[in-house]
Write a protein that holds these residues in place. Structure first.
Motif, PDB file in Angstrom:
ATOM      1  N   THR A 107     -14.469  20.588  12.895  1.00 51.25           N
ATOM      2  CA  THR A 107     -15.572  19.650  13.140  1.00 51.25           C
ATOM      3  C   THR A 107     -16.902  20.383  13.256  1.00 51.25           C
ATOM      4  O   THR A 107     -17.912  19.935  12.724  1.00 51.25           O
ATOM      5  N   LYS A 112     -20.781  18.871  12.795  1.00 56.54           N
ATOM      6  CA  LYS A 112     -20.813  17.835  13.841  1.00 56.54           C
ATOM      7  C   LYS A 112     -21.487  18.362  15.094  1.00 56.54           C
ATOM      8  O   LYS A 112     -21.415  19.551  15.378  1.00 56.54           O
ATOM      9  N   GLU A 115     -20.713  18.350  20.987  1.00 53.40           N
ATOM     10  CA  GLU A 115     -20.612  17.558  22.206  1.00 53.40           C
ATOM     11  C   GLU A 115     -19.195  17.020  22.298  1.00 53.40           C
ATOM     12  O   GLU A 115     -18.617  16.635  21.287  1.00 53.40           O
ATOM     13  N   GLU A 117     -16.523  14.510  22.446  1.00 51.18           N
ATOM     14  CA  GLU A 117     -16.585  13.150  21.931  1.00 51.18           C
ATOM     15  C   GLU A 117     -16.062  12.170  22.956  1.00 51.18           C
ATOM     16  O   GLU A 117     -15.023  12.381  23.558  1.00 51.18           O
ATOM     17  N   THR A 118     -16.793  11.108  23.096  1.00 47.27           N
ATOM     18  CA  THR A 118     -16.328  10.098  24.036  1.00 47.27           C
ATOM     19  C   THR A 118     -15.610   9.026  23.248  1.00 47.27           C
ATOM     20  O   THR A 118     -15.972   8.710  22.122  1.00 47.27           O
ATOM     21  N   THR A 119     -14.583   8.477  23.830  1.00 50.18           N
ATOM     22  CA  THR A 119     -13.939   7.337  23.190  1.00 50.18           C
ATOM     23  C   THR A 119     -14.608   6.094  23.733  1.00 50.18           C
ATOM     24  O   THR A 119     -15.029   6.036  24.874  1.00 50.18           O
ATOM     25  N   THR A 187     -14.862  10.198  28.615  1.00 53.11           N
ATOM     26  CA  THR A 187     -14.618  11.484  28.003  1.00 53.11           C
ATOM     27  C   THR A 187     -13.116  11.664  27.930  1.00 53.11           C
ATOM     28  O   THR A 187     -12.432  11.464  28.918  1.00 53.11           O
ATOM     29  N   GLY A 285     -10.206  16.004  16.098  1.00 52.65           N
ATOM     30  CA  GLY A 285     -10.952  15.526  17.264  1.00 52.65           C
ATOM     31  C   GLY A 285     -10.427  16.142  18.557  1.00 52.65           C
ATOM     32  O   GLY A 285     -11.203  16.539  19.432  1.00 52.65           O
ATOM     33  N   HIS A 288     -11.505  19.768  18.685  1.00 49.98           N
ATOM     34  CA  HIS A 288     -12.938  19.778  18.959  1.00 49.98           C
ATOM     35  C   HIS A 288     -13.180  19.668  20.468  1.00 49.98           C
ATOM     36  O   HIS A 288     -13.895  20.476  21.068  1.00 49.98           O
ATOM     37  N   ASN A 289     -12.564  18.682  21.085  1.00 40.58           N
ATOM     38  CA  ASN A 289     -12.793  18.462  22.516  1.00 40.58           C
ATOM     39  C   ASN A 289     -12.225  19.588  23.368  1.00 40.58           C
ATOM     40  O   ASN A 289     -12.856  20.010  24.335  1.00 40.58           O
TER      41      ASN A 289
END
Ligand code: ADP
Ligand code: ZN
Ligand code: ZN
Length: 735
Positions: A107, A112, A115, A117-119, A187, A285, A288-289
């Motif tokens: 990502t 990207k 940050e 990513e928030t769902t 988050t 994803g 990434h987080n």
């Protein structure tokens, strides 16, 4: 006031080992070193990493392009990690831009924002719960969504909504405006594992080991060794806890997470802070987080495979490499780094302790103990009171063998069946038979693209090459003499499984290899079946040798133990003893005594003598002497240059030129030896002809100086663009 830098030096993900200068337009912010930028490279736009800022460039202004964008103003790669990566690029002689790209999650590579990513999900409000969907008749999508929310427990997330309607976004906005629904942002963080569960009380040896690690002040390297089952895995949580309590982060590398679910679960249970498992099963994803969460510096454990070594951990306190001898820590193509070696370097640069653990440590690490670089923490007794298995050798010269199974082994399996115990048969070869031969003329089916035999896969009814994946239907007649008298020679797991089914028709038999575990979840299912004792006999490849505990397995049979003993790889005997000891460690862990039977044509070989007495140290001592006498690693440093080409001879001719240049340069570097270029042991593979050139040196410093002179000269050879070539520093595979 300092002048605004106008030139940004960027590492781009391209196979050129240099930085690229771009102009910083006045309207873009000044990026930090370690931040990402977007820049035009040829016809493509790419994400690069800033490595330096300058006021002018050596290139004429007319040649410079403007940066397209500054993606981050602050570094995504913390300084310590950036420096480690630059060191790594230099050590492995791999382009720095590609090394940095390999360290970033996909990502971030694609630009990207950095940050977490928030769902987003949507929840009914109080009025929404009581509202009748019928009132929304004129807005059918809103009506549908409201109804769904009421029926499905009041919350829907993006994916669920996508399935309901393509127009959900507008409709949802309408519902939010009416006050019937509210938006939730959260988050996604892996949940902390909950209340930790206490482990067993450490025995004195384990406690002493944990204490030594915890007492380390700054960098210190430990080799935690001890037979399988000696309780190494219990020492880690004790050392990890100490670091987390001090607000530090821990990096733990393991060979393959899929094969060691028990380890992940055990660790997660023990530790109150988050354990981030980084493995190939994660979505982009999730990766990434996890990466960004680690980068925050909060106390946590990153538990990952090879590439996790590049996770940003600003408050690193401890590095652990479990099963440090495992070959999967070395990447075998592209950026050929060794994660264990980088782990030691990372710990040393960040002044934190590093623990390498193994029941069968690599000769490299044993040598480091002998020379005082590593401290040895040795666990000498099996924890929990289990005995080491009895080891017996079956001399294949004394027996007539059918389908790879000698009569004493068959008898031993039968005894286990009678007693309701499990047996494990280890055979490092999948398929039915490794050779298909014509009985009349001696023809053997070869792979058309490799110097290798085709392997017979009987269940799938095809022959397959295990080197390039080529497949053909099983031949029914010999192409040489048209005879139909074709015979499978030798045996793989499939054949052994079938033979066992005939010998023991009532037994429940299962097979674990790459063919039977390709489907996701299949391996876990099979392992569970063994645990639950729904299987009597397991036939499998090295997949079985890693990290599983099977308390009811009381017999381990090793079928083709001689493989690799007399091969071209000087590490063959080392790998053999490691594999056999690891797989033997699966036997008799609990209250049941285990037995290991090894079939061999060479029972006097020192490897088997050491196995008989469980004396890994004895093997290590003898093997290190041999390595020293032969001038092999760890007493020398190897670099292997490889080349391949679709045309025969080209690769070899190229490496001849390379060797000539190198020999000219090497005169200034005493102790560096450049061997003759040779064809690779398997010259043709996947339709390419391969050659290799070995360089050996008595010291790393000189070797790297030579390479720094030599490699640019190689790049400039006209033929360098006509073949594929690569540099492998500290090669693990010599093919
Ligand atoms: P290794 O990692 O060295 O192969 P493990 O840590 O998996 O060994 O331990 C082997 C078995 O012994 C496990 O079932 C573990 O729970 C148990 N064990 C380890 N340490 C102790 C201890 N101090 N007391 C009792 N059981 C222990
Ligand atoms: Zn024939
Ligand atoms: Zn092939």
């Amino acid at each position: 006031m300092p002048k605004r830098p106008t030139i940004i030096k960027v590492a781009m993900p391209v196979p050129l080992d240099r930085l690229f200068d771009y102009r910083l337009p006045a309207d873009l912010p000044i990026p930090d070193i370690g931040a990402r930028v977007s820049a035009q490279f040829g016809s493509r736009r790419m994400t690069g990493v800033v490595l330096a800022l300058a006021e002018n460039s050596e290139l004429p202004a007319s040649k410079l392009k403007n940066l397209v964008a500054v993606i981050d103003t602050t570094a995504v790669l913390p300084t310590s990690l950036l420096e480690l990566l630059r060191w790594t690029a230099g050590y492995y002689h791999y382009p720095v831009g590609e090394v940095l790209a390999a360290a970033l999650p996909a990502t971030l590579r694609s630009g990207k924002p950095a940050e977490i990513e928030t769902t987003v999900s949507w929840r009914l409000t109080e009025p929404g719960r009581g509202s009748d969907p019928q009132q929304l008749k004129r807005a059918p999508v809103q009506q549908q969504l409201l109804q769904q929310l009421q029926e499905s427990g009041e919350i829907l997330n993006r994916e669920q909504l996508e399935e309901l309607s393509a127009n959900w976004r507008n409709a949802m906005r309408g519902l939010v405006d009416k006050g019937l629904v509210e938006e939730l942002r959260e988050t996604v963080k892996p949940k902390p594992a909950g209340e930790p569960v206490g482990g067993p009380t450490l025995n004195p040896e384990q406690a002493a080991a944990a204490e030594s690690i915890n007492a380390a002040n700054g960098y210190q390297a430990f080799l935690l060794s001890g037979v399988t089952g000696s309780g190494k895995t219990e020492v880690y949580p004790a050392a990890i806890d100490r670091q987390l309590a001090a607000g530090k982060q821990v990096l733990m590398l393991v060979p393959e997470i899929g094969l060691t679910p028990q380890l992940v679960a055990r660790l997660q249970q023990r530790i109150a802070q988050p354990v981030l498992a980084l493995h190939s099963g994660l979505s982009d994803g999730q990766r990434h987080n996890a990466w960004l969460q680690a980068a925050t510096g909060e106390p946590l454990v990153v538990l990952g495979t090879r590439s996790a070594i590049f996770t940003p951990l600003p408050r690193l306190g401890l590095v652990i490499v479990d099963e440090e001898h495992d070959r999967s820590f070395k990447q075998q193509d592209g950026f050929r780094y060794h994660a264990r070696d980088i782990a030691v370097m990372r710990a040393s640069r960040e002044r934190v302790p590093v623990v390498l653990g193994s029941a069968t440590p690599s000769l490299e690490s044993m040598h480091n103990v002998a020379s005082g670089n590593y401290s040895l923490l040795d666990l000498t007794i099996r924890a929990g009171g289990a005995q080491l298995p009895r080891i017996g050798l079956i001399d294949m010269k004394q027996h007539s063998v059918h389908d790879g199974l000698s009569p004493p082994l068959v008898t031993a399996i039968g005894e286990r069946l009678d007693r309701g115990e499990q047996s494990l048969l280890f055979l490092n070869r999948r398929g039915y038979a490794p050779v298909i031969m014509c009985r009349d003329c001696g023809w053997i089916q070869h792979c058309p693209r490799c110097d290798a035999h085709m392997i017979m896969h009987r269940q799938k009814n095809l022959s397959r090459c295990h080197h390039c994946g080529s497949e053909t239907p099983l031949p029914t007649a010999c192409p040489g003499c048209e005879s139909t008298n074709l015979k499978p020679v030798g045996e793989g797991t499939e054949r052994v499984e079938q033979a066992l089914a005939k010998l023991f028709p009532a037994a429940r038999i299962d097979r674990i290899d790459r063919d039977t575990t390709a489907r996701k979840g299949a391996l876990e299912q099979k392992l569970k079946a063994i645990h639950d004792h729904q299987v009597d006999i397991v036939v499998g490849t090295q997949m079985l040798s890693k990290g599983h505990d099977f308390p009811m397995i009381t017999l381990v049979g090793v079928l083709n133990a001689d493989q690799g003993l007399y091969g071209v790889d000087f590490r063959g005997p080392e790998h053999l003893i490691q594999q056999v000891m690891q797989v033997s460690g699966r036997a008799g862990r609990a209250e049941h005594e285990g037995e290991v039977l090894i079939q061999t044509w060479h029972p006097q070989h020192p490897v088997f003598q050491a196995l008989m007495t469980h004396d890994y140290g004895q093997f290590v001592e003898a093997a290190l002497h041999e390595r020293q006498a032969a001038g092999f690693p760890p007493y020398t440093n190897f670099v292997l240059l490889r080349a391949e080409s679709t045309a025969p001879v080209k690769a070899l001719a190229f490496l001849d030129q390379v060797a000539k240049i190198g020999t000219g340069l090497a005169a200034q570097y005493k102790g560096v030896q450049i061997f003759d270029a040779i064809s690779a042991p398997m010259e043709k593979r996947a339709g390419r002809y391969r050659a290799q050139l070995l360089v050996s040196a008595n010291g790393r410093g000189l070797l790297h100086q030579l390479l720094n002179h030599w490699l640019p000269r190689i790049e400039n050879l006209p033929d360098a663009r006509k073949v594929r070539w690569s540099v492998d520093v500290d090669p693990v595979d010599m093919y």
